[in-house]
Write a protein that holds these residues in place. Structure first.
Motif, PDB file in Angstrom:
ATOM      1  N   TRP A 184      29.308 -56.073 -40.043  1.00 46.09           N
ATOM      2  CA  TRP A 184      28.019 -56.089 -40.739  1.00 46.09           C
ATOM      3  C   TRP A 184      28.029 -55.391 -42.099  1.00 46.09           C
ATOM      4  N   SER A 193      19.348 -60.706 -46.908  1.00 47.21           N
ATOM      5  CA  SER A 193      18.211 -60.265 -46.103  1.00 47.21           C
ATOM      6  C   SER A 193      18.639 -59.558 -44.818  1.00 47.21           C
ATOM      7  N   LEU A 194      19.901 -59.730 -44.407  1.00 46.46           N
ATOM      8  CA  LEU A 194      20.390 -59.126 -43.178  1.00 46.46           C
ATOM      9  C   LEU A 194      21.493 -58.101 -43.412  1.00 46.46           C
ATOM     10  N   ASP A 197      22.411 -52.254 -46.637  1.00 43.10           N
ATOM     11  CA  ASP A 197      22.060 -51.833 -47.992  1.00 43.10           C
ATOM     12  C   ASP A 197      22.200 -50.319 -48.068  1.00 43.10           C
ATOM     13  N   ASP A 205      17.585 -50.306 -42.765  1.00 46.35           N
ATOM     14  CA  ASP A 205      18.895 -50.846 -42.389  1.00 46.35           C
ATOM     15  C   ASP A 205      18.958 -51.131 -40.891  1.00 46.35           C
ATOM     16  N   ARG A 208      17.373 -54.421 -40.344  1.00 48.05           N
ATOM     17  CA  ARG A 208      18.284 -55.477 -40.791  1.00 48.05           C
ATOM     18  C   ARG A 208      19.379 -55.735 -39.749  1.00 48.05           C
ATOM     19  N   TYR A 212      20.186 -59.039 -37.673  1.00 45.09           N
ATOM     20  CA  TYR A 212      21.525 -59.631 -37.748  1.00 45.09           C
ATOM     21  C   TYR A 212      22.078 -59.913 -36.351  1.00 45.09           C
TER      22      TYR A 212
END
Length: 282
Positions: A184, A193-194, A197, A205, A208, A212
């Motif tokens: 990831w 978008s997934l 960051d 996160d 996200r 995911y």
């Protein structure tokens, strides 16, 4: 587990956590390449740590070559089961065997068995790549967890099967989630978008990552969990009996002790020699 097994398992687990987690603490501007550089070093270190775990377990339990041979047989059986469901949504029968084997063999041998099985199955299926040492770690934790379940000496019958089925169901999702962590952080712009960051908050996160997992592996993990539960319920009793019979024959629980009644009379003055004490399994 004895102190040496605890230390060996703690060390290999700490190395595994560091291997999975270092991309999350890397500087935002660094160029990461999906474990292409660190995976060979992790694999080499993992092999040495597996030897240390197995050696600690053998030294503390008094096991011999039969125990190592049994690990090899179970690893080969697990590796042979993996291709049966390769490429088919979560139909992976090897996981149920790892749960039952970890339950019987305990956490130290369970971790070693899970990692070696994944390594052997990767060679068999051609699944060798940067992801392999991470699969070995995740499967080792998966199998070790079964060895840490309560009541290994007392719980039997339906209660034990229910415990193993529940563990197998939850651990199947945990395995998929841990493996998602290996890839990831490297998504980057491929799935903005997934993707992870580095500048976002922990909560953002985490959201996200959950999205995911739901988008990529939830269906596969669900299939793996259902297959593990079904096989545990259907063939679990027979496999557990076979494993326990094999461990008894491999002298997994046959420490040697000396009793006073086993000792021959000591030498007296004028007698030729003293007779050596006789060993008797407890």
């Amino acid at each position: 587990m004895g102190p040496r097994s605890l230390v060996a398992l703690a060390l290999v687990s700490a190395v595994g956590v560091a291997a999975f987690g270092w991309p999350f603490v890397a500087p935002p501007g660094s160029q990461l390449s999906a474990h292409a550089q660190d995976a060979p070093w992790l694999f080499a270190g993992l092999l040495l740590l597996l030897v240390a775990v197995a050696a600690a377990a053998i030294s503390e339990t008094g096991l011999g070559p039969k125990a190592v041979a049994m690990l090899g047989v179970l690893a080969a059986a697990g590796a042979a089961l993996r291709p049966i469901g390769a490429g088919t949504a979560g139909i992976e029968p090897m996981f149920f065997l790892m749960v039952l084997s970890g339950r019987v063999l305990g956490p130290g041998f369970g971790f070693t068995l899970g990692s070696v099985t994944m390594f052997a199955s990767a060679l068999l299926t051609g699944g060798v790549g940067p992801w392999m040492p991470f699969q070995m770690l995740a499967m080792g934790w998966f199998t070790m967890g079964a060895g840490l379940l309560p009541g290994p000496d007392r719980l039997r019958g339906r209660g034990e099967l229910l415990l193993l089925a529940v563990y197998g169901f939850l651990a199947a999702f945990a395995y998929g989630t841990v493996m998602n962590l290996a890839g990831w952080p490297f998504l980057g712009a491929l799935a903005s978008s997934l993707a992870f960051d580095a500048h976002a908050s922990v909560a953002a996160d985490l959201a996200r990552f959950v999205a995911y997992c739901a988008a990529t592996s939830l269906g596969w993990d669900l299939g793996r969990a259902i297959v593990t539960v079904v096989l545990t319920a259907v063939v679990g009793p027979a496999v557990l009996r076979a494993l326990r019979r094999a461990t008894r024959r491999a002298a997994f629980e046959a420490p040697v002790a000396f009793d006073a009644a086993d000792r021959a009379p000591t030498a007296t003055a004028g007698s030729p020699t003293a007779t050596a004490p006789v060993k008797r399994p407890t």
